[in-house]
Scaffold this active site. Structure first.
Site, mmCIF file in Angstrom:
data_model
loop_
_atom_site.group_PDB
_atom_site.id
_atom_site.type_symbol
_atom_site.label_atom_id
_atom_site.label_comp_id
_atom_site.label_asym_id
_atom_site.label_seq_id
_atom_site.Cartn_x
_atom_site.Cartn_y
_atom_site.Cartn_z
ATOM 1 N N LYS A 62 -21.572 14.156 86.692
ATOM 2 C CA LYS A 62 -20.808 14.269 85.847
ATOM 3 C C LYS A 62 -20.867 15.831 86.208
ATOM 4 O O LYS A 62 -21.494 17.094 86.547
ATOM 5 C CB LYS A 62 -21.810 14.646 84.272
ATOM 6 C CG LYS A 62 -20.240 15.760 83.705
ATOM 7 C CD LYS A 62 -21.822 15.328 81.618
ATOM 8 C CE LYS A 62 -20.846 16.438 80.814
ATOM 9 N NZ LYS A 62 -22.254 16.688 79.827
ATOM 10 N N HIS B 52 -22.907 21.815 84.689
ATOM 11 C CA HIS B 52 -22.475 22.749 83.968
ATOM 12 C C HIS B 52 -21.991 23.996 84.545
ATOM 13 O O HIS B 52 -22.647 25.385 85.220
ATOM 14 C CB HIS B 52 -23.098 22.796 82.621
ATOM 15 C CG HIS B 52 -23.245 21.401 81.736
ATOM 16 N ND1 HIS B 52 -23.828 20.032 82.468
ATOM 17 C CD2 HIS B 52 -22.635 20.729 81.221
ATOM 18 C CE1 HIS B 52 -23.891 19.309 81.995
ATOM 19 N NE2 HIS B 52 -22.533 19.503 80.843
ATOM 20 N N LYS C 40 10.371 31.233 76.074
ATOM 21 C CA LYS C 40 11.628 30.855 76.632
ATOM 22 C C LYS C 40 12.294 31.002 77.633
ATOM 23 O O LYS C 40 13.226 30.889 78.072
ATOM 24 C CB LYS C 40 11.748 30.330 75.420
ATOM 25 C CG LYS C 40 11.041 30.007 74.256
ATOM 26 C CD LYS C 40 12.339 29.536 72.481
ATOM 27 C CE LYS C 40 11.701 28.406 71.885
ATOM 28 N NZ LYS C 40 12.644 29.058 70.814
ATOM 29 N N ASP D 86 17.673 24.402 71.131
ATOM 30 C CA ASP D 86 17.834 25.138 70.117
ATOM 31 C C ASP D 86 19.346 25.094 68.786
ATOM 32 O O ASP D 86 19.705 24.543 68.319
ATOM 33 C CB ASP D 86 17.264 26.092 69.946
ATOM 34 C CG ASP D 86 15.645 26.065 69.649
ATOM 35 O OD1 ASP D 86 15.299 25.646 68.934
ATOM 36 O OD2 ASP D 86 14.693 26.971 70.439
HETATM 37 N N1 LIG Z 1 14.036 25.856 62.910
HETATM 38 C C1 LIG Z 1 14.044 26.223 64.034
HETATM 39 O O1 LIG Z 1 13.675 24.967 64.512
HETATM 40 C C2 LIG Z 1 14.217 27.074 64.453
HETATM 41 C C3 LIG Z 1 13.630 27.401 66.194
HETATM 42 C C4 LIG Z 1 14.024 29.118 66.642
HETATM 43 C C5 LIG Z 1 13.164 29.918 65.450
HETATM 44 N N2 LIG Z 1 13.694 29.526 63.950
HETATM 45 C C6 LIG Z 1 12.195 30.282 63.112
HETATM 46 O O2 LIG Z 1 13.753 31.281 62.974
HETATM 47 C C7 LIG Z 1 13.272 32.919 62.608
HETATM 48 C C8 LIG Z 1 13.488 33.885 63.777
HETATM 49 O O3 LIG Z 1 13.012 33.216 64.727
HETATM 50 P P1 LIG Z 1 13.212 34.589 67.067
HETATM 51 O O4 LIG Z 1 12.543 33.718 67.552
HETATM 52 O O5 LIG Z 1 15.087 33.613 66.751
HETATM 53 O O6 LIG Z 1 12.672 35.637 66.126
HETATM 54 P P2 LIG Z 1 12.884 36.738 67.164
HETATM 55 O O7 LIG Z 1 13.745 36.578 68.410
HETATM 56 O O8 LIG Z 1 11.447 37.694 67.383
HETATM 57 O O9 LIG Z 1 13.930 37.663 65.939
HETATM 58 C C9 LIG Z 1 14.348 38.163 65.174
HETATM 59 C C10 LIG Z 1 14.671 38.500 64.128
HETATM 60 O O10 LIG Z 1 14.759 38.877 62.738
HETATM 61 C C11 LIG Z 1 15.114 39.780 62.454
HETATM 62 N N3 LIG Z 1 14.289 40.604 61.494
HETATM 63 C C12 LIG Z 1 12.660 40.418 61.662
HETATM 64 N N4 LIG Z 1 11.777 41.053 60.256
HETATM 65 C C13 LIG Z 1 13.128 41.335 59.477
HETATM 66 C C14 LIG Z 1 13.324 42.021 58.845
HETATM 67 N N5 LIG Z 1 11.786 42.375 57.642
HETATM 68 N N6 LIG Z 1 14.111 42.517 58.158
HETATM 69 C C15 LIG Z 1 15.853 42.384 58.815
HETATM 70 N N7 LIG Z 1 15.027 41.974 59.810
HETATM 71 C C16 LIG Z 1 14.479 41.788 60.621
HETATM 72 C C17 LIG Z 1 14.950 41.193 63.874
HETATM 73 O O11 LIG Z 1 15.380 41.911 63.654
HETATM 74 P P3 LIG Z 1 15.642 43.147 64.521
HETATM 75 O O12 LIG Z 1 16.656 43.111 65.973
HETATM 76 O O13 LIG Z 1 16.318 44.734 63.721
HETATM 77 O O14 LIG Z 1 14.561 43.243 64.852
HETATM 78 C C18 LIG Z 1 15.671 40.255 64.388
HETATM 79 O O15 LIG Z 1 16.978 39.433 64.330
HETATM 80 C C19 LIG Z 1 11.845 32.911 62.419
HETATM 81 O O16 LIG Z 1 11.922 32.414 60.618
HETATM 82 C C20 LIG Z 1 11.741 31.209 63.693
HETATM 83 O O17 LIG Z 1 10.610 31.350 62.807
HETATM 84 C C21 LIG Z 1 13.936 27.978 63.312
#
Ligand SMILES: NC(=O)c1ccc[n+]([C@@H]2O[C@H](COP(=O)([O-])OP(=O)(O)OC[C@H]3O[C@@H](n4cnc5c(N)ncnc54)[C@H](OP(=O)(O)O)[C@@H]3O)[C@@H](O)[C@H]2O)c1
Length: 495
Positions: free
Chosen positions: A134, A107, A279, A316
């Site tokens: 092992k 190990h 990503k 997506d």
């Molecule tokens: N259903 C699916 O398959 C799928 C796939 C991908 C993501 N999602 C969901 O989509 C959401 C965003 O994901 P993402 O990957 O795009 O995240 P991200 O790249 O971090 O973007 C987050 C976004 O939310 C805004 N935001 C965060 N907190 C906020 C607040 N308190 N008030 C107003 N705006 C706020 C940010 O604004 P700023 O630019 O001002 O920071 C930005 O536009 C998440 O809930 C995630 O789970 C779902």
């Protein structure tokens, strides 16, 4: 321990390891015979000393005596450490029953040495007269597993190769692919003996361990963290259901480029899903990128083509856009073949992050008029300019209602668990929207969607985007249609 052994048998284990060093109040003559004779499965007896990472602190002569006793009581295997293997094997010379095998182990809790160093270690272990070699090293990176795979596949003797730690999980799961003698599974998630050890149940039920063969194709999700991903559950169930010789793993990856450079064979990393934080950075390691994914600047689906090159997609946006299109079809009924119900629609995207970009590019491609509203106006502007749309702040979006029948897509994280009371757009602002989509999938029914329903809009859930992007990934990986019913059923069961 006997109860645990029965549990192991019920789960589907082939052998149980009895770790004598973990027992308190152990009386060898009284207990060992009972444990070995009443075990419902063949037994492997180990009494690991502290100096090799175990818990035994007692006398060394006594320890080796107990291991010999295990052999006399009918144990099938004992595990002894390389340092004492010569002495131990000498002491049982000529007395070994045919059914008894000695595993000689080494190990390394610090790292995974070079291939040359491991090969020389294997030779040293073999020279002790080991029946089974092992080697357990420690993964500092997921690519450390490649060294152990190489050693295992070329080994002339039965070998157990393990790379410990979270980053070494794949070494345990892929043991049958590379000719490993056995792999270890924990009885319960909390009862692992070494970090990175999967449960026996996960080995068998989640990763289809019994179906893995040398020619099994390896798929997986690369991310950091990645252990929470439900993708292996979906893909492995689908592969099993259609009889595809493939397995889908969790790859905890720190460096995407190193990962693809190391795992470059056709049947390894044949296809990968890609999640946070890779990503965008993964784009650099691709040979070809789907044009829309390139514009979005993010990929989540990577396929290795028969010539070994890598092509990447963003599923997506396909998942989200197709879910919204189907929602609109519910409202508008059948529309001419080839045309998108989004064409000409006014679509307001809330958010300009990863999901926001996917939605905005995807909708623009379908001919929608796109508006991007974001907390940080500059990000909204940047994205809107790229898709030929209009930018505004979230506050401005509250009073934006130029026409009826608009589409709203929330891609901000506002309203996500645990902040389920929050909503990105007040209820009064929802009146002119005919369809509201929320990318958030925890919870499924966000406050935004509840209020949209009350306002009379059709709603489309984030879970629909999630599942549909999975269908696309499956199609890209296998060239086959996705088993949609099975995916939906598993998502319902495990949401
Ligand atoms: N259903 C699916 O398959 C799928 C796939 C991908 C993501 N999602 C969901 O989509 C959401 C965003 O994901 P993402 O990957 O795009 O995240 P991200 O790249 O971090 O973007 C987050 C976004 O939310 C805004 N935001 C965060 N907190 C906020 C607040 N308190 N008030 C107003 N705006 C706020 C940010 O604004 P700023 O630019 O001002 O920071 C930005 O536009 C998440 O809930 C995630 O789970 C779902």
């Amino acid at each position: 321990m006997l109860m645990q052994m029965r549990k192991a048998k019920n789960i589907g284990a082939d052998v149980v390891e009895i770790r004598l060093d973990c027992l308190t109040n152990f009386n060898p003559h009284r207990d060992l015979e009972i444990l070995i004779n009443q075990s419902p499965l063949p037994t492997l007896v180990t009494c690991r000393p502290v100096w090799e990472g175990g818990q035994y602190e007692g006398d060394e002569t006594e320890r080796q005596y107990v291991l010999r006793l295990a052999m006399q009581f009918g144990a099938n295997y004992v595990d002894v450490e390389l340092e004492i293997a010569h002495d131990f094997n000498d002491s049982i010379y000529g007395k070994k029953p045919d059914s008894f095998k000695v595993i000689v182990s080494s190990h390394n809790f610090h790292n995974t040495p070079s291939n040359e160093a491991i090969a020389s270690l294997v030779a040293r272990i073999q020279a002790t007269g080991a029946d089974i070699v092992k080697i357990a090293t420690t993964a500092l990176d997921v690519t450390d597993c490649a060294s152990i795979f190489q050693i295992m596949v070329h080994s002339q003797v039965p070998i157990i190769g393990i790379v410990m730690g979270e980053r070494g999980l794949i070494s345990r799961l892929l043991s049958p692919k590379f000719g490993g003698y056995l792999t270890y599974g924990a009885l319960e998630a909390g009862a692992i003996s070494v970090p990175g050890q999967p449960t026996a149940k996960d080995l068998l039920d989640l990763y289809n361990f019994r179906l893995i063969r040398p020619d099994t194709k390896v798929y997986g999700i690369i991310g950091k963290p990645v252990g929470h991903s439900k993708s292996p559950l979906l893909f492995n169930a689908a592969f099993k259901a259609v009889g595809l010789n493939a397995v889908y793993l969790h790859f905890l990856v720190d460096d995407v480029e190193k990962f693809f450079n190391t795992y470059s064979c056709i049947d390894f990393a044949s296809g990968c899903s890609c999640t946070i934080p890779h990503k965008e950075v993964a784009l650099k390691s691709m040979d070809e990128i789907d044009p829309t994914a390139k514009k979005i600047g993010a990929i989540n689906n990577i396929v290795r083509r028969p010539d070994g090159t890598l092509i990447a997609f963003n599923t997506d946006y396909i998942g989200a856009i197709s879910a919204i299109e189907d929602g609109l079809r519910e409202i508008n009924g059948v529309i001419p073949a080839g045309a998108s119900p989004l064409s000409g629609k006014l679509l307001v995207v809330l958010g300009a992050g990863g999901a926001g970009k996917s939605l905005a590019y995807g909708a623009a491609q379908k001919g929608a008029r796109v508006v991007v509203a974001n907390r940080t106006f500059e990000r909204a502007k940047e994205l809107a300019d790229k898709v030929g749309g209009l930018a505004m702040t979230l506050a401005e979006a509250e009073n934006f209602h130029p026409e009826d029948g608009m589409v709203l897509a929330n891609t901000t994280s506002v309203g996500m668990t645990p902040h389920t009371d929050a909503t990105p757009l007040a209820k009064h602002a929802l009146k002119r929207y005919c369809l509201v989509f929320d990318a958030i999938y925890t919870p499924k029914d966000t406050r935004l969607l509840e209020e949209a329903k009350e306002s009379g809009a059709i709603v489309v859930h984030g879970t629909e985007m999630l599942i549909r992007q999975g269908f696309e990934q499956y199609k890209n990986f296998t060239g086959l249609p996705a088993p949609e019913q099975l995916f939906r059923q598993l998502m319902e069961e495990h949401a």
